[in-house]
Design a protein around this motif. Structure first.
Motif, PDB file in Angstrom:
ATOM      1  N   THR A   1      -8.652  62.383  24.014  1.00 18.23           N
ATOM      2  CA  THR A   1      -8.954  60.968  23.781  1.00 18.23           C
ATOM      3  C   THR A   1      -7.977  60.394  22.762  1.00 18.23           C
ATOM      4  O   THR A   1      -7.423  61.119  21.928  1.00 18.23           O
ATOM      5  CB  THR A   1     -10.391  60.790  23.259  1.00 18.23           C
ATOM      6  OG1 THR A   1     -10.527  61.468  22.000  1.00 18.23           O
ATOM      7  CG2 THR A   1     -11.407  61.354  24.244  1.00 18.23           C
ATOM      8  N   THR A   2      -7.792  59.098  22.832  1.00 17.35           N
ATOM      9  CA  THR A   2      -6.887  58.422  21.892  1.00 17.35           C
ATOM     10  C   THR A   2      -7.402  58.554  20.459  1.00 17.35           C
ATOM     11  O   THR A   2      -6.617  58.703  19.519  1.00 17.35           O
ATOM     12  CB  THR A   2      -6.746  56.940  22.275  1.00 17.35           C
ATOM     13  OG1 THR A   2      -6.187  56.859  23.597  1.00 17.35           O
ATOM     14  CG2 THR A   2      -5.839  56.198  21.311  1.00 17.35           C
TER      15      THR A   2
ATOM     16  N   SER B   1      -9.516  59.853  34.659  1.00 17.27           N
ATOM     17  CA  SER B   1      -9.973  60.408  33.385  1.00 17.27           C
ATOM     18  C   SER B   1     -11.198  61.306  33.561  1.00 17.27           C
ATOM     19  O   SER B   1     -11.341  62.322  32.879  1.00 17.27           O
ATOM     20  CB  SER B   1     -10.278  59.276  32.393  1.00 17.27           C
ATOM     21  OG  SER B   1     -11.417  58.533  32.762  1.00 17.27           O
ATOM     22  N   ILE B   2     -12.075  60.942  34.486  1.00 14.04           N
ATOM     23  CA  ILE B   2     -13.235  61.800  34.766  1.00 14.04           C
ATOM     24  C   ILE B   2     -12.770  63.085  35.450  1.00 14.04           C
ATOM     25  O   ILE B   2     -13.236  64.181  35.126  1.00 14.04           O
ATOM     26  CB  ILE B   2     -14.262  61.054  35.640  1.00 14.04           C
ATOM     27  CG1 ILE B   2     -14.753  59.796  34.934  1.00 14.04           C
ATOM     28  CG2 ILE B   2     -15.448  61.969  35.959  1.00 14.04           C
ATOM     29  CD1 ILE B   2     -15.667  58.927  35.777  1.00 14.04           C
TER      30      ILE B   2
ATOM     31  N   GLY C   1     -14.084  59.233  23.269  1.00 16.60           N
ATOM     32  CA  GLY C   1     -13.912  59.038  21.829  1.00 16.60           C
ATOM     33  C   GLY C   1     -14.018  60.312  21.011  1.00 16.60           C
ATOM     34  O   GLY C   1     -13.388  61.327  21.308  1.00 16.60           O
ATOM     35  N   ASP C   2     -14.855  60.280  19.977  1.00 17.01           N
ATOM     36  CA  ASP C   2     -15.052  61.437  19.098  1.00 17.01           C
ATOM     37  C   ASP C   2     -15.766  62.589  19.794  1.00 17.01           C
ATOM     38  O   ASP C   2     -15.802  63.708  19.273  1.00 17.01           O
ATOM     39  CB  ASP C   2     -15.856  61.025  17.856  1.00 17.01           C
ATOM     40  CG  ASP C   2     -15.007  60.243  16.863  1.00 17.01           C
ATOM     41  OD1 ASP C   2     -13.813  60.545  16.752  1.00 17.01           O
ATOM     42  OD2 ASP C   2     -15.533  59.325  16.206  1.00 17.01           O
ATOM     43  N   TYR C   3     -16.362  62.327  20.963  1.00 19.33           N
ATOM     44  CA  TYR C   3     -17.099  63.362  21.690  1.00 19.33           C
ATOM     45  C   TYR C   3     -16.206  64.158  22.648  1.00 19.33           C
ATOM     46  O   TYR C   3     -16.696  64.863  23.520  1.00 19.33           O
ATOM     47  CB  TYR C   3     -18.242  62.733  22.494  1.00 19.33           C
ATOM     48  CG  TYR C   3     -19.246  61.979  21.665  1.00 19.33           C
ATOM     49  CD1 TYR C   3     -20.147  62.635  20.846  1.00 19.33           C
ATOM     50  CD2 TYR C   3     -19.276  60.588  21.699  1.00 19.33           C
ATOM     51  CE1 TYR C   3     -21.079  61.936  20.083  1.00 19.33           C
ATOM     52  CE2 TYR C   3     -20.199  59.870  20.936  1.00 19.33           C
ATOM     53  CZ  TYR C   3     -21.096  60.556  20.138  1.00 19.33           C
ATOM     54  OH  TYR C   3     -22.012  59.855  19.378  1.00 19.33           O
ATOM     55  N   SER C   4     -14.905  64.052  22.476  1.00 20.35           N
ATOM     56  CA  SER C   4     -13.945  64.644  23.408  1.00 20.35           C
ATOM     57  C   SER C   4     -14.229  66.109  23.732  1.00 20.35           C
ATOM     58  O   SER C   4     -14.117  66.539  24.875  1.00 20.35           O
ATOM     59  CB  SER C   4     -12.524  64.514  22.853  1.00 20.35           C
ATOM     60  OG  SER C   4     -11.589  65.046  23.753  1.00 20.35           O
TER      61      SER C   4
ATOM     62  N   ASN D   1      -6.958  60.193  28.066  1.00 24.18           N
ATOM     63  CA  ASN D   1      -5.603  59.999  28.581  1.00 24.18           C
ATOM     64  C   ASN D   1      -5.325  61.042  29.660  1.00 24.18           C
ATOM     65  O   ASN D   1      -5.759  62.196  29.543  1.00 24.18           O
ATOM     66  CB  ASN D   1      -4.592  60.109  27.436  1.00 24.18           C
ATOM     67  CG  ASN D   1      -4.816  59.019  26.404  1.00 24.18           C
ATOM     68  OD1 ASN D   1      -4.596  57.844  26.664  1.00 24.18           O
ATOM     69  ND2 ASN D   1      -5.280  59.413  25.222  1.00 24.18           N
ATOM     70  N   VAL D   2      -4.601  60.644  30.694  1.00 20.64           N
ATOM     71  CA  VAL D   2      -4.556  61.474  31.907  1.00 20.64           C
ATOM     72  C   VAL D   2      -3.145  61.868  32.337  1.00 20.64           C
ATOM     73  O   VAL D   2      -2.162  61.182  32.039  1.00 20.64           O
ATOM     74  CB  VAL D   2      -5.250  60.733  33.078  1.00 20.64           C
ATOM     75  CG1 VAL D   2      -6.693  60.440  32.732  1.00 20.64           C
ATOM     76  CG2 VAL D   2      -4.517  59.437  33.421  1.00 20.64           C
ATOM     77  N   SER D   3      -3.086  62.974  33.064  1.00 16.04           N
ATOM     78  CA  SER D   3      -1.829  63.481  33.596  1.00 16.04           C
ATOM     79  C   SER D   3      -1.491  62.793  34.912  1.00 16.04           C
ATOM     80  O   SER D   3      -2.349  62.155  35.543  1.00 16.04           O
ATOM     81  CB  SER D   3      -1.928  64.986  33.833  1.00 16.04           C
ATOM     82  OG  SER D   3      -2.905  65.257  34.829  1.00 16.04           O
TER      83      SER D   3
END
Length: 315
Positions: free
Chosen positions: A110-111, A197-198, A235-238, A269-271
């Motif tokens: 996550t950012t 992202s999912i 977010g913070d729960y990455s 963020n995704v590949s």
């Protein structure tokens, strides 16, 4: 005749002296800069125009001056101070290089956590980075493309975020144009990057990504909730393990157990592989999957088979 030639020489000398005086005065004028500046590749005129667009008080005259000094370097330039003479600034464009630090954004991160890592590594303010990201980025997540970035020491929060966001948005546009022949930013991020992202959070490997994508599309088509843990790793729960308690307590639209449809925006963020899977899902009738314990998932078309898969995994 000799007197006439002498007068001409004196006149030319006066003109040269005036030009030199004006030039010295021009080069002595102060110019405001950031401590580090990014210079794109290209001809001098293009570089000066680029700097003009970035609010540097330069003009076409500076293009001619730089030609006499040397060729501007591309990449990050270490200016070293925020206020200096125009002459010093133009000279540093051709001579100074900034020492670089590597920072890597891995797919699925996550950012929020990435910016915390960047702040610690570069000695920057996380709060300023976060605020600048929210100001400059069109979406709260999924904009920065995962890769290794070479960042100069001394860069400030505003310029770093501009570099990360601006370059990533250009890449997103290039990828979309290559796939679709057009770029619709809201749909790109609201649908494809959100699905990607999912997929990024759920897939055990790249080979599974199109299969996970097919489950997402099949469930959306049937009006079923996605019920995917990965959507709650925002977010913070990455890296937080999703528990029954978390599912019951989270009231955001990232909770795809409580709400139908996609989350409001990407969760990480995704590949490129995840993006391709989001655009080109496998053609299946799968509606369920469960982690098999072998770094992969078992997929099924019916709830009955899904329960059987769960039982077999627990054995």
């Amino acid at each position: 005749m000799a007197i006439k030639k002498l007068n001409i020489i004196l006149f030319i000398a006066e003109i040269v002296l005036v030009i030199i005086t004006v030039l010295v005065y021009y080069l002595a004028n102060p110019i405001n800069s950031s401590k580090v500046v990014y210079i794109p590749k290209g001809p001098i005129n293009k570089i000066i125009s680029y700097l003009e667009d970035k609010s540097f008080s330069l003009s076409g005259i500076d293009s001619y001056i730089v030609r006499f000094i040397g060729k501007p370097q591309s990449g990050w330039i270490d200016i070293g101070q925020k206020k200096l003479s125009r002459g010093d600034f133009l000279y540093k464009l051709t001579t100074a290089k900034a020492p670089l630090i590597e920072i890597t954004l891995i797919p699925g991160e996550t950012t929020t956590l990435f910016l915390k890592e960047v702040a610690e590594k570069l000695g920057l303010s996380y709060e300023k980075l976060k605020n600048e990201f929210f100001i400059q980025s069109p979406f709260k997540e999924g904009v920065i493309l995962p890769e290794t970035y070479h960042i100069p020491k001394g860069i400030d929060e505003k310029h770093l975020i501009y570099y990360l966001v601006n370059n990533s948005l250009k890449r997103h546009k290039e990828i979309a144009n290559k796939i679709f022949g057009r770029y619709e930013q809201d749909k790109w991020f609201g649908k494809y990057i959100t699905i990607a992202s999912i997929i990024q959070k759920e897939a055990a490997n790249e080979k599974e990504m199109p299969l996970i994508s097919s489950v997402i599309y099949n469930r959306l088509k049937k009006g079923m909730p996605l019920q995917m843990d990965g959507a709650l790793n925002y977010g913070d729960y990455s890296h937080t393990k999703i528990t029954r308690k978390r599912i019951q307590s989270d009231l955001t639209r990232f909770n795809t157990y409580k709400f139908k449809g996609l989350p409001p925006y990407p969760v990480c963020n995704v590949s490129l592989s995840a993006i391709k899977a989001a655009v080109f899902p496998a053609k299946t009738e799968y509606l369920y999957f469960v982690k098999s314990g072998k770094k992969r998932h078992k997929f099924s078309k019916t709830y009955k088979n899904h329960i059987n898969n769960i039982k077999s995994v627990k054995k």
